[in-house]
Design a protein around this motif. Sequence first.
Motif, mmCIF file in Angstrom:
data_model
loop_
_atom_site.group_PDB
_atom_site.id
_atom_site.type_symbol
_atom_site.label_atom_id
_atom_site.label_comp_id
_atom_site.label_asym_id
_atom_site.label_seq_id
_atom_site.Cartn_x
_atom_site.Cartn_y
_atom_site.Cartn_z
ATOM 1 N N HIS A 27 0.858 -1.200 0.000
ATOM 2 C CA HIS A 27 0.000 0.000 0.000
ATOM 3 C C HIS A 27 0.882 1.235 0.000
ATOM 4 O O HIS A 27 1.515 1.570 0.995
ATOM 5 C CB HIS A 27 -0.880 -0.018 1.252
ATOM 6 C CG HIS A 27 -1.981 0.994 1.247
ATOM 7 N ND1 HIS A 27 -3.302 0.653 1.075
ATOM 8 C CD2 HIS A 27 -1.973 2.336 1.414
ATOM 9 C CE1 HIS A 27 -4.056 1.732 1.147
ATOM 10 N NE2 HIS A 27 -3.262 2.771 1.351
ATOM 11 N N GLN A 156 -9.270 -3.750 -0.168
ATOM 12 C CA GLN A 156 -8.375 -3.117 0.806
ATOM 13 C C GLN A 156 -9.186 -2.153 1.657
ATOM 14 O O GLN A 156 -9.846 -1.248 1.131
ATOM 15 C CB GLN A 156 -7.247 -2.353 0.102
ATOM 16 C CG GLN A 156 -6.045 -3.200 -0.247
ATOM 17 C CD GLN A 156 -4.752 -2.392 -0.208
ATOM 18 O OE1 GLN A 156 -4.664 -1.332 0.419
ATOM 19 N NE2 GLN A 156 -3.742 -2.901 -0.877
ATOM 20 N N HIS A 182 -5.773 -2.684 5.664
ATOM 21 C CA HIS A 182 -4.517 -1.961 5.453
ATOM 22 C C HIS A 182 -4.186 -1.139 6.692
ATOM 23 O O HIS A 182 -5.064 -0.670 7.414
ATOM 24 C CB HIS A 182 -4.629 -1.103 4.184
ATOM 25 C CG HIS A 182 -4.555 0.362 4.390
ATOM 26 N ND1 HIS A 182 -3.371 1.038 4.521
ATOM 27 C CD2 HIS A 182 -5.526 1.311 4.474
ATOM 28 C CE1 HIS A 182 -3.603 2.328 4.678
ATOM 29 N NE2 HIS A 182 -4.911 2.520 4.646
#
Length: 293
Positions: A27, A156, A182
């Motif tokens: 990420h 996510q 995340h």
Amino acid sequence: MSPQQSGQRGLPETLPDRLPIDVVDNHVHLDITREGDEPFDVAEAVRRAQAVGVTRLVQVGCDLEGIRFTMDAIERHTAVVGAIALHPNEVPRLAAAGRLEAAYAEVEACAAHDRIRAIGETGLDYFRTGPEGVPVQQDGFRWHIDLAKRVGKALQIHDRDAHADVLRILDEEGAPEHTVLHCFSGDLAMARECAERGYYLSFAGTVTFKNARSLRDALTAIPLDRVLVETDAPYLAPSPYRGATNASFLVPVTLRAMAAVLTVDVPTLCRAVSDNSERVYGPWDAERIGQSA
């Protein structure tokens, strides 16, 4: 160009030692710069990351401008795949402006691209959005969950001060096969709940902070086959660089700290992170990994 010459605040003058096995930054926001920083050069960011064994990146676009940036980046750079969504704080703003449905249509059109591998970051953020924005934010989360399932992509999740509602809505809607929290910020109990559901937890530089003992405890509750690592760059640089502009080449600092918490050797954690990432997002272009970005 050295990190010190990059125009980004507080980056170390030398790169960390290369990891023994290549991994993924799960990420990163290459489209976002902190105030006072120069814009990132994507090719240079990828080159530095690859120099330390972070050979693959998931670029996350979470507003329409960021999504368009992401679509360009995945076409230009074989080391980069994309995740796109309307951030939970973006959804109420677009709704208030009467632009939400048009924005959803653009997200859905872009989500069909082969190198868009996740819908995210979506979720809930009760820190920046007040109570008046919660209903539309929750509706937006449900919309993105449905989209991820319809296009067969990973999900996510951004979760800030909303742990119970995030888990509840995932239960109500049915989570996609590959669901990633995340920058995990929950405690040990939440980590155990996520592990029971088969979710993946991604840890950022926050896990290295001195005051983050509860986060390190949470890490110990996650099976190795559900652990991911990320930067969330340009934010959340790991200690001892806390407060600096973050970058993918600092993943080794976080990963080595995680290995110490988990009492596993660094190669073992690297292999797990690499395998988990490709299980969630699919393969990058294997023939060109490690070559020119």
